[in-house]
Each structure stands twice: as C-alpha cells, then as structure tokens.
Design a protein around this motif. Structure first.
Motif, PDB file in Angstrom:
ATOM      1  N   LEU A  17      59.850  28.863  14.890  1.00 39.78           N
ATOM      2  CA  LEU A  17      58.597  28.236  14.465  1.00 39.78           C
ATOM      3  C   LEU A  17      57.514  28.389  15.534  1.00 39.78           C
ATOM      4  O   LEU A  17      56.337  28.575  15.204  1.00 39.78           O
ATOM      5  CB  LEU A  17      58.825  26.768  14.118  1.00 39.78           C
ATOM      6  CG  LEU A  17      59.754  26.520  12.919  1.00 39.78           C
ATOM      7  CD1 LEU A  17      60.014  25.034  12.743  1.00 39.78           C
ATOM      8  CD2 LEU A  17      59.194  27.143  11.652  1.00 39.78           C
ATOM      9  N   ALA A  18      57.902  28.334  16.802  1.00 38.96           N
ATOM     10  CA  ALA A  18      56.926  28.520  17.881  1.00 38.96           C
ATOM     11  C   ALA A  18      56.400  29.957  17.909  1.00 38.96           C
ATOM     12  O   ALA A  18      55.262  30.188  18.313  1.00 38.96           O
ATOM     13  CB  ALA A  18      57.557  28.168  19.226  1.00 38.96           C
ATOM     14  N   CYS A  19      57.213  30.895  17.465  1.00 37.08           N
ATOM     15  CA  CYS A  19      56.783  32.300  17.404  1.00 37.08           C
ATOM     16  C   CYS A  19      55.872  32.569  16.213  1.00 37.08           C
ATOM     17  O   CYS A  19      55.254  33.631  16.121  1.00 37.08           O
ATOM     18  CB  CYS A  19      58.002  33.221  17.308  1.00 37.08           C
ATOM     19  SG  CYS A  19      58.908  33.412  18.845  1.00 37.08           S
ATOM     20  N   ASN A  20      55.817  31.625  15.290  1.00 40.32           N
ATOM     21  CA  ASN A  20      55.023  31.790  14.065  1.00 40.32           C
ATOM     22  C   ASN A  20      54.126  30.587  13.819  1.00 40.32           C
ATOM     23  O   ASN A  20      54.174  29.976  12.750  1.00 40.32           O
ATOM     24  CB  ASN A  20      55.975  31.987  12.876  1.00 40.32           C
ATOM     25  CG  ASN A  20      56.770  33.247  12.986  1.00 40.32           C
ATOM     26  OD1 ASN A  20      56.267  34.327  12.756  1.00 40.32           O
ATOM     27  ND2 ASN A  20      58.037  33.122  13.383  1.00 40.32           N
ATOM     28  N   GLY A  63      56.748  24.788   3.289  1.00 41.81           N
ATOM     29  CA  GLY A  63      57.503  25.463   4.328  1.00 41.81           C
ATOM     30  C   GLY A  63      57.636  24.565   5.545  1.00 41.81           C
ATOM     31  O   GLY A  63      57.463  23.345   5.463  1.00 41.81           O
ATOM     32  N   LEU A  64      57.900  25.198   6.661  1.00 41.56           N
ATOM     33  CA  LEU A  64      58.146  24.475   7.907  1.00 41.56           C
ATOM     34  C   LEU A  64      57.186  24.919   8.984  1.00 41.56           C
ATOM     35  O   LEU A  64      56.790  26.081   9.036  1.00 41.56           O
ATOM     36  CB  LEU A  64      59.570  24.763   8.400  1.00 41.56           C
ATOM     37  CG  LEU A  64      60.698  24.631   7.399  1.00 41.56           C
ATOM     38  CD1 LEU A  64      61.957  25.273   7.951  1.00 41.56           C
ATOM     39  CD2 LEU A  64      60.928  23.178   7.085  1.00 41.56           C
ATOM     40  N   ARG A  65      56.862  23.983   9.865  1.00 42.12           N
ATOM     41  CA  ARG A  65      56.092  24.293  11.064  1.00 42.12           C
ATOM     42  C   ARG A  65      56.449  23.257  12.128  1.00 42.12           C
ATOM     43  O   ARG A  65      57.050  22.225  11.830  1.00 42.12           O
ATOM     44  CB  ARG A  65      54.599  24.320  10.788  1.00 42.12           C
ATOM     45  CG  ARG A  65      54.023  22.994  10.375  1.00 42.12           C
ATOM     46  CD  ARG A  65      52.528  23.094  10.129  1.00 42.12           C
ATOM     47  NE  ARG A  65      52.040  21.899   9.459  1.00 42.12           N
ATOM     48  CZ  ARG A  65      51.069  21.880   8.585  1.00 42.12           C
ATOM     49  NH1 ARG A  65      50.447  22.993   8.257  1.00 42.12           N
ATOM     50  NH2 ARG A  65      50.680  20.758   8.034  1.00 42.12           N
ATOM     51  N   LEU A  66      56.064  23.544  13.338  1.00 40.28           N
ATOM     52  CA  LEU A  66      56.327  22.589  14.415  1.00 40.28           C
ATOM     53  C   LEU A  66      55.604  21.286  14.135  1.00 40.28           C
ATOM     54  O   LEU A  66      54.474  21.284  13.632  1.00 40.28           O
ATOM     55  CB  LEU A  66      55.872  23.156  15.763  1.00 40.28           C
ATOM     56  CG  LEU A  66      56.671  24.335  16.318  1.00 40.28           C
ATOM     57  CD1 LEU A  66      56.060  24.822  17.632  1.00 40.28           C
ATOM     58  CD2 LEU A  66      58.124  23.963  16.520  1.00 40.28           C
TER      59      LEU A  66
END
Length: 149
Positions: A17-20, A63-66
C-alpha cells in the motif's frame, strides 16, 4: 526471534500500500503480488483496519489504502499489534507467566538477558517507519510483470 507469517503478511500488505499511495488496491492484487492466500489476507486486512493502519473502502470502486501516511506508521507498532506473544521463552510470555514453573524465577539471569535483547529488537522497529523500508526497488519489483516459466 521469528515473527509469525501473520505479521510478515501484514507488513508486506503495508509495504504494498505504501508503494501505491496514489490509488486504491485490492486484496486480490496484494495476494497475487506476494503469493498469499486471499482468505488468509482478508483476516489480516480486517485486523489492520481495526488498528487504523489501513482504510478499507467498500463498494464497486472500493479498495484499500494506508490509514495514515507511511511516515507515521512505526514497524514496532505493527509488530506489537499483530503478534500475539513476543516472549522469547515460555517464562517471558504474559499469558503463562502467572503459572510459570521455572525454578529460577524471579532471579533468572537468562530471562533478563533475553528481555534486554527483545527490547533492543523492538527499539530498532520503533525507530523505523514504513516509509523507511519502502524503496524504489520495492516499488519496481511490485510493478514488474510476473515472471512466467
């Protein structure tokens, strides 16, 4: 000390997630990137969401995120949150401490040394953020096409 696969996968999920950071990611996408079972990852995602490490958005475009910037996520916090027991030996484990059968307690020097070692290990993780472990190489590896035999 060896971290559980649960914690390993939780950390990998956060790295992904940190990479995106510019987009939402799916559980399937993360599972495929690391070769992790989607069913197992669902449980990890749920727990990380409860801890505020990630944010889950439901719906068709979800979706997902930090849950917060990668600079604000300390690896020590993640490990403490995902590991059930950090005691290196049985007498250090909180759930079993009350019924410890060690004859050397409470004057055991080995326990003291192992406790110091665990504190040093966690200190390094406490000083390291998720942003510190995400490199351009990691980002490229996650975005490269899969290698087919």
């Amino acid at each position: 000390m060896q971290l559980t696969l649960y914690t390993d996968y939780a950390l990998r999920t956060l790295v992904f997630l940190a990479c995106n950071p510019e987009r939402l990611a799916s559980i399937r996408e993360i599972a495929e990137a690391y070769g992790i079972s989607e069913n197992h990852l669902i449980k990890i995602i749920h727990r990380l969401g409860q801890g505020g490490f990630i944010e889950t958005i439901r719906g068709r475009n979800g979706g997902l995120r930090l849950g917060r910037p990668s600079e604000d996520i300390r690896l020590g916090d993640v490990v403490r949150y995902t590991e059930e027991e950090l005691g290196l030996v049985v007498c250090m484990q909180t759930a079993k401490e009350k019924g410890s059968t060690c004859r050397l307690m409470p004057n055991c020097r080995l326990r003291s040394v192992l406790g110091t070692a665990l504190s040093a290990f966690m200190s390094v993780l406490d000083q390291t953020t998720l942003a510190d472990v995400v490199s351009s190489d990691e980002w490229q590896a996650l975005h490269a096409p899969p290698i087919t035999p």
